[in-house]
Design a protein around this motif. Sequence first.
Motif: not given
Length: 247
Positions: A128, A177-178, A181-182, A187-189, A211-213
């Motif tokens: 995370t 957040v984005w 992702r990279t 695997r989750r934010v 855009g987060a989990d």
Amino acid sequence: MNRPVLLVIAHGSRDPRHAATVQALVRRAGALRPGLRVETAFLDFNLPSVPGVLDRLAADGVREVVALPLLLTRAFHAKADIPAVLRQAPPSLSIRQAEVLGPSPLLIAAVERRLYEAGLTPADKSATGVVLASAGSTDPEAIAVIAETARELRRTGWCSVRPAFASASLPRTEDAVWSLRTEPGVRRVAVAPYVIAPGRLPDRIAAGAAGADVLADVLGPSPELARLLLERYDGARAVRRPVARTA
């Protein structure tokens, strides 16, 4: 021996959730220290005001006050606004200004509490990425403290932690957040608001977390923050250096 009154000074907000959260936190701190008189005051937007509470304390015969800025970093309000208003207090009051809340391991623990309450577990840490989203500041000292807090949170085992800001500084929450992702292994934010109470800027953080989990709650009246208020109070009592008065 009479103990100094603890006066918690919050910034204030037009959002009624802000004052309600501050009051809940102060009540929790007071419950941890029976017999300690604890008061709350606001710099702006809410009542009671700092001058109003100081006048009332003086009228009650109080002699000593520990003024605690309810702030996570030492920026403009702690360096200028609060000392200025304290210097105007009635001369019968001896006032010591406590340190701001951050940095502290208790704040790291409070952030993790909120992340776990949002659905994460310690087993999720290694996969995370966390955005530590603060209100923001133009003060370099405050920005450096947020960056170091993010590093300290990362050291507890999260895959990656990045600071972000709702105003004044970059990156914004949504960009962090984005970016996470990279990152390899993420695997989750999750977004962890590094703010004490709800309001306009925390709402901006929440919008940026779309855009987060996972979106955690504000720190609020967590047991860790309540303990930290008393820790700062005790630290100020140990340093007998009253606020300098206006000549």
